[in-house]
Design a protein around this motif. Structure first.
Motif: not given
Length: 531
Positions: A74-98
């Motif tokens: 389970t950890i191996k399956l989810l690792e890539d998805v969780m790494d992606e969300i952590i990376e996006q959260a770190a670089i995400h700016n305050e501008e709206s995506k919508e």
């Protein structure tokens, strides 16, 4: 939106850490539900890449499977998805995506599979698409949504018994809206009939999806050019006076047809001559352009701004009483007078005055404009910098209706986000909104709040534990209760699931992840239908 992004990341990390710290195996259906929730919410709050990775991963799982995965698997399956969300959260700016969807297309086809496929293809092009399976459902939206293109199946036109198709063509012609007919066969006879009816284009079954989209794009771009050159004021970007008569005629016709409210506002800039005399006509032009741009940014898509002449403008506001129009214009006045203009070392601010009148089916266009002008004159005489209603007692006594909106979704962040957005939702007509949320279908049916006489709009998640969204929809429709209007919030890409929802009576569906802007546009349309 930023707080929902942070809460989403925190919740997902907590669930992931909980899985990592445990030693028990995880059922496949739980992994499916985790990724389903992850995908839908991630895309909606702006983490599109993470949502795409979750969507790719979810295709390997089966909701009905009894299989389980070890903790390590389970950890191996989810690792890539969780790494992606952590990376996006770190670089995400305050501008709206919508961002606002560029253009509105009305798509009408009796085959749900065809409807779903073409709707998805058009939405990938950046369009907001209103889809309907028959002409009668599209009839009201024709006036509410102001489409930039109408695409309709030829056989619906040919079998129309109520004159809806003719009315659609007439509106399209008056507003330069391209009318495109489609056909499931390739027939010269049908094409000739279609063009004779008044179609701007005819797409048979031999047309590829690439050519289909190219021709639709071309027609919409051409309409934009024509509208800009023929109906748009060059200085301000607002519609010109030529467009006024057409819009007023349709508002009055719509009033007769539905008994709805609509308002006409006339306003102009206070002491505009002094601005021209004191700072020059170039500065006066800047004031006009800035006011026009400000109004266009603040108004609804269905509202129409027209430059009436000189410093005078007209606003046509559908689904709006005179008192609501007065509040709206007063808010605009307050916002605009807070802006400053600078000429060399000198700064100044600008106000405007306005007059409001209810559009009715009896008064002529000239009479309505004279009444609005009289109210504007009273605003000027009372000291300017204000809005006056002409005969304000005409509709103020109309009782306020209540629209209840129920959000049924097992994801806490999605429920909180939707509930918060809907509570800030600005009603277009004479009604107020109440919102409640539920984490499952059972709690929704147990609540008596939505079971009274008021209409209820249900935003229904497709996949939930225990009682599935399709089951909730089926139960609502089996009770034959017309008070419920249902929009499916589905993460499912399976066409058979969407077709099933439409066949069971879903009024609309939107696929997660979705834009809040698009969702609000859909909700406004459904509420107009409910009213």
């Amino acid at each position: 939106m930023e707080k929902y992004r942070k809460k989403f990341v925190l919740n997902m990390m907590e669930k992931y850490e909980e899985i990592k710290s445990g030693n028990e195996s995880v059922p496949e259906k739980e992994l499916y539900q985790f990724l389903h929730t992850f995908k839908g919410t991630a895309g909606t709050v702006g983490y599109e890449q993470a949502a795409e990775k979750a969507e790719a991963l979810i295709t390997h799982f089966d909701l009905e499977s009894e299989r389980s995965f070890s903790n390590e698997e389970t950890i191996k399956l989810l690792e890539d998805v969780m790494d992606e969300i952590i990376e996006q959260a770190a670089i995400h700016n305050e501008e709206s995506k919508e961002t606002d969807v560029k253009r509105m297309i009305m798509l009408i086809h009796p085959n749900p599979m065809n409807l779903i496929e073409m709707k998805a293809n058009l939405e990938k092009e950046g369009y907001l698409v209103f889809a309907a399976m028959d002409l009668s459902k599209a009839h009201t939206a024709l006036y509410d949504m102001h489409p930039d293109c109408i695409i309709v199946d030829f056989h619906l036109i040919e079998t129309d018994e109520f004159g809806i198709a003719k009315e659609m063509r007439e509106k399209a012609e008056l507003q330069f809206i391209p009318l495109i007919l489609t056909d499931t066969v390739t027939s010269v006879s049908n094409r000739i009939k279609g063009y004779d009816f008044g179609a701007d284009d005819f797409l048979g079954q031999d047309v590829s999806i690439e050519e289909y989209l190219l021709r639709v794009n071309h027609k919409i771009k051409k309409r934009k050019t024509v509208v800009h050159s023929v109906l748009t004021d060059e200085l301000t970007g607002a519609f010109n006076r030529k467009f006024l008569e057409t819009q007023l005629n349709y508002m009055r016709y719509d009033f007769v047809r539905n008994g709805d409210h609509a308002s006409l506002v006339m306003f102009d800039i206070d002491h505009f001559k002094s601005i021209n005399d004191g700072f020059g006509h170039l500065i006066g032009d800047q004031v006009l352009k800035k006011l026009s741009r400000y109004i266009m940014d603040e108004k609804r898509r269905t509202d129409t701004l027209i430059r009436y002449g000189g410093e005078e403008f007209v606003l046509i506001l559908p689904d709006t009483t005179s008192s609501q129009a007065e509040k709206f214009l007063s808010r605009l006045l307050k916002g605009f007078r807070s802006k400053t203009f600078r000429v060399k070392e000198e700064t100044f601010s600008v106000t405007f005055s306005g007059g409001v009148v209810d559009i009715d089916s009896v008064s002529s266009n000239k009479e309505l404009l004279n009444q609005a002008d009289e109210a504007l004159y009273r605003a000027k005489a009372n000291g300017r910098n204000q809005v006056v209603i002409y005969e304000s007692n005409l509709v103020d006594s109309m009782p306020m209706k209540t629209i209840r909106i129920a959000v049924v979704d097992d994801d806490e962040i999605m429920r909180t986000l939707l509930t918060s957005q809907l509570q800030q939702f600005q009603p277009d007509g004479n009604y107020e909104i109440e919102v409640r949320s539920y984490r499952e279908g059972e709690s929704f049916f147990e609540d008596s709040w939505h079971q009274g006489n008021s209409s209820c709009l249900v935003l229904l998640d497709g996949i939930m534990p225990r009682m599935d969204g399709i089951e909730v929809l089926r139960k609502l429709r089996n009770e034959s209760n017309s008070r419920y209007t249902v929009m499916m919030l589905t993460g499912r890409k399976s066409e058979k699931d969407i077709v099933k929802a439409l066949e069971l009576g879903a009024d609309d569906y939107i696929t997660k992840p979705f834009s809040i802007v698009e969702l609000e546009a859909r909700i406004r349309r459904l509420i107009q239908k409910m009213m």
